[in-house]
Design a protein around this motif. Structure first.
Motif, PDB file in Angstrom:
ATOM      1  N   ALA A 113      10.244 -15.676 -20.520  1.00  0.00           N
ATOM      2  CA  ALA A 113       9.118 -15.714 -19.846  1.00  0.00           C
ATOM      3  C   ALA A 113       8.289 -14.457 -20.203  1.00  0.00           C
ATOM      4  N   SER A 114       7.069 -14.691 -19.904  1.00  0.00           N
ATOM      5  CA  SER A 114       6.215 -13.324 -20.047  1.00  0.00           C
ATOM      6  C   SER A 114       5.251 -12.945 -18.950  1.00  0.00           C
ATOM      7  N   MET A 115       5.087 -11.670 -19.031  1.00  0.00           N
ATOM      8  CA  MET A 115       4.113 -11.082 -17.826  1.00  0.00           C
ATOM      9  C   MET A 115       3.010 -10.437 -18.798  1.00  0.00           C
ATOM     10  N   HIS A 116       1.854 -10.765 -17.954  1.00  0.00           N
ATOM     11  CA  HIS A 116       0.631 -10.340 -18.645  1.00  0.00           C
ATOM     12  C   HIS A 116      -0.296  -9.682 -17.536  1.00  0.00           C
ATOM     13  N   ARG A 117      -1.310  -8.727 -17.748  1.00  0.00           N
ATOM     14  CA  ARG A 117      -2.436  -8.636 -16.994  1.00  0.00           C
ATOM     15  C   ARG A 117      -1.897  -7.691 -15.652  1.00  0.00           C
ATOM     16  N   VAL A 118      -0.867  -6.831 -16.001  1.00  0.00           N
ATOM     17  CA  VAL A 118      -0.310  -6.165 -15.104  1.00  0.00           C
ATOM     18  C   VAL A 118      -1.107  -4.683 -14.749  1.00  0.00           C
ATOM     19  N   CYS A 119      -1.646  -4.850 -13.312  1.00  0.00           N
ATOM     20  CA  CYS A 119      -2.738  -3.893 -12.970  1.00  0.00           C
ATOM     21  C   CYS A 119      -2.111  -3.324 -11.370  1.00  0.00           C
ATOM     22  N   VAL A 120      -2.325  -1.973 -11.411  1.00  0.00           N
ATOM     23  CA  VAL A 120      -1.999  -1.401 -10.100  1.00  0.00           C
ATOM     24  C   VAL A 120      -3.331  -0.631  -9.589  1.00  0.00           C
ATOM     25  N   ALA A 121      -3.855  -1.026  -8.342  1.00  0.00           N
ATOM     26  CA  ALA A 121      -4.968  -0.146  -7.658  1.00  0.00           C
ATOM     27  C   ALA A 121      -4.641   1.302  -7.882  1.00  0.00           C
ATOM     28  N   ASP A 122      -5.942   1.888  -8.097  1.00  0.00           N
ATOM     29  CA  ASP A 122      -5.759   3.408  -8.270  1.00  0.00           C
ATOM     30  C   ASP A 122      -5.231   3.919  -7.115  1.00  0.00           C
ATOM     31  N   GLU A 123      -5.370   3.568  -5.899  1.00  0.00           N
ATOM     32  CA  GLU A 123      -4.846   4.403  -4.808  1.00  0.00           C
ATOM     33  C   GLU A 123      -3.470   4.030  -4.629  1.00  0.00           C
ATOM     34  N   SER A 124      -2.784   3.231  -5.334  1.00  0.00           N
ATOM     35  CA  SER A 124      -1.352   2.964  -5.251  1.00  0.00           C
ATOM     36  C   SER A 124      -0.617   3.323  -6.595  1.00  0.00           C
ATOM     37  N   LYS A 125      -1.350   4.139  -7.444  1.00  0.00           N
ATOM     38  CA  LYS A 125      -0.601   4.587  -8.769  1.00  0.00           C
ATOM     39  C   LYS A 125       0.419   5.542  -8.235  1.00  0.00           C
ATOM     40  N   GLY A 126       1.612   5.487  -8.889  1.00  0.00           N
ATOM     41  CA  GLY A 126       2.406   6.828  -8.747  1.00  0.00           C
ATOM     42  C   GLY A 126       3.512   6.407  -7.445  1.00  0.00           C
ATOM     43  N   ARG A 127       3.516   4.924  -6.984  1.00  0.00           N
ATOM     44  CA  ARG A 127       4.330   4.995  -6.083  1.00  0.00           C
ATOM     45  C   ARG A 127       5.316   3.791  -6.242  1.00  0.00           C
ATOM     46  N   GLY A 128       5.413   3.587  -7.808  1.00  0.00           N
ATOM     47  CA  GLY A 128       6.382   2.628  -8.091  1.00  0.00           C
ATOM     48  C   GLY A 128       6.129   0.966  -8.227  1.00  0.00           C
ATOM     49  N   VAL A 129       4.728   0.951  -7.797  1.00  0.00           N
ATOM     50  CA  VAL A 129       4.439  -0.650  -7.827  1.00  0.00           C
ATOM     51  C   VAL A 129       4.599  -1.538  -9.161  1.00  0.00           C
ATOM     52  N   ALA A 130       4.173  -0.597 -10.281  1.00  0.00           N
ATOM     53  CA  ALA A 130       4.379  -1.645 -11.390  1.00  0.00           C
ATOM     54  C   ALA A 130       5.858  -1.844 -11.699  1.00  0.00           C
ATOM     55  N   GLY A 131       6.885  -0.766 -11.383  1.00  0.00           N
ATOM     56  CA  GLY A 131       8.110  -1.018 -11.623  1.00  0.00           C
ATOM     57  C   GLY A 131       8.510  -2.224 -10.749  1.00  0.00           C
ATOM     58  N   LYS A 132       8.164  -2.215  -9.437  1.00  0.00           N
ATOM     59  CA  LYS A 132       8.703  -3.245  -8.460  1.00  0.00           C
ATOM     60  C   LYS A 132       7.926  -4.679  -8.933  1.00  0.00           C
ATOM     61  N   MET A 133       6.593  -4.635  -9.476  1.00  0.00           N
ATOM     62  CA  MET A 133       6.230  -5.814  -9.978  1.00  0.00           C
ATOM     63  C   MET A 133       7.167  -6.371 -11.259  1.00  0.00           C
ATOM     64  N   PHE A 134       7.497  -5.603 -11.971  1.00  0.00           N
ATOM     65  CA  PHE A 134       8.427  -5.890 -13.365  1.00  0.00           C
ATOM     66  C   PHE A 134       9.553  -6.460 -12.691  1.00  0.00           C
ATOM     67  N   ALA A 135      10.311  -5.687 -11.779  1.00  0.00           N
ATOM     68  CA  ALA A 135      11.535  -6.204 -11.299  1.00  0.00           C
ATOM     69  C   ALA A 135      11.374  -7.694 -10.569  1.00  0.00           C
ATOM     70  N   GLN A 136      10.231  -7.856 -10.001  1.00  0.00           N
ATOM     71  CA  GLN A 136       9.878  -9.057  -9.445  1.00  0.00           C
ATOM     72  C   GLN A 136       9.968 -10.294 -10.572  1.00  0.00           C
ATOM     73  N   GLY A 137       9.293  -9.919 -11.829  1.00  0.00           N
ATOM     74  CA  GLY A 137       9.116 -10.908 -12.841  1.00  0.00           C
ATOM     75  C   GLY A 137      10.435 -11.067 -13.316  1.00  0.00           C
TER      76      GLY A 137
END
Length: 170
Positions: free
Chosen positions: A89-113
């Motif tokens: 499977a692949s993940m693309h176009r991973v973006c986090v809102a500026d006001e949410s950076k530093g809160r682990g959002v990207a890591g949680k999105m990867f875990a969901q993927g």
């Protein structure tokens, strides 16, 4: 945080978050996402295909990504070696809102993927990023991805552009 499939009503916020990511890349001096990709039309197609996902908390969209289960033409050739052969499977176009950076959002999105890929029986997840996008490379490595080599994008406005391919075995 919950993850939901994006709907047409979410498009404006998705484009807003994408614009934030494009601006960050531009400030870093990178040409990644500076040629018109990802566009509103790409997100519309992802919504129609059911592969656009949102990271939502307290009713707010914090991040967005595409999750795909078909082979990526750009991953067919690599100067290096993928960790696995065959399906992924692949993940693309991973973006986090500026006001949410530093809160682990990207890591949680990867875990969901990873969770979605595992539930579908895929042995691995692949992703790519610009060689100069050090913040994304750090996030990928923190999530357990390993750099596998260089690829060149195929098709679209970034055709031929160099990227580093990453893979995580599930």
């Amino acid at each position: 945080m919950e993850f939901v499939v994006a709907k047409e009503k979410d498009l404006e916020r998705m484009c807003e978050i994408t614009k934030m990511a494009k601006n960050q890349l531009k400030k870093m001096g990178l040409d990644q996402w500076q040629k018109g990709y990802p566009s509103r039309e790409v997100w519309i197609q992802d919504i129609e295909d059911g592969c656009a996902y949102l990271a939502v908390e307290d009713g707010q969209i914090l991040g967005v990504f595409a999750f795909q289960t078909t082979p990526d033409v750009s991953y067919g050739e690599i100067n290096g070696k993928w960790l696995t052969d065959g399906a992924y499977a692949s993940m693309h176009r991973v973006c986090v809102a500026d006001e949410s950076k530093g809160r682990g959002v990207a890591g949680k999105m990867f875990a969901q993927g990873f969770l979605m890929a595992g539930e579908l029986g895929f042995p691995a997840v692949r992703i790519d990023t610009h060689p100069g996008n050090i913040p994304m490379q750090r996030a990928l490595e923190k999530a357990g991805f390993l750099a596998c080599g260089e690829i060149h994008l195929k098709g679209g406005c970034e055709d031929g552009d160099l990227r580093i391919g990453f893979e995580k075995i599930l």
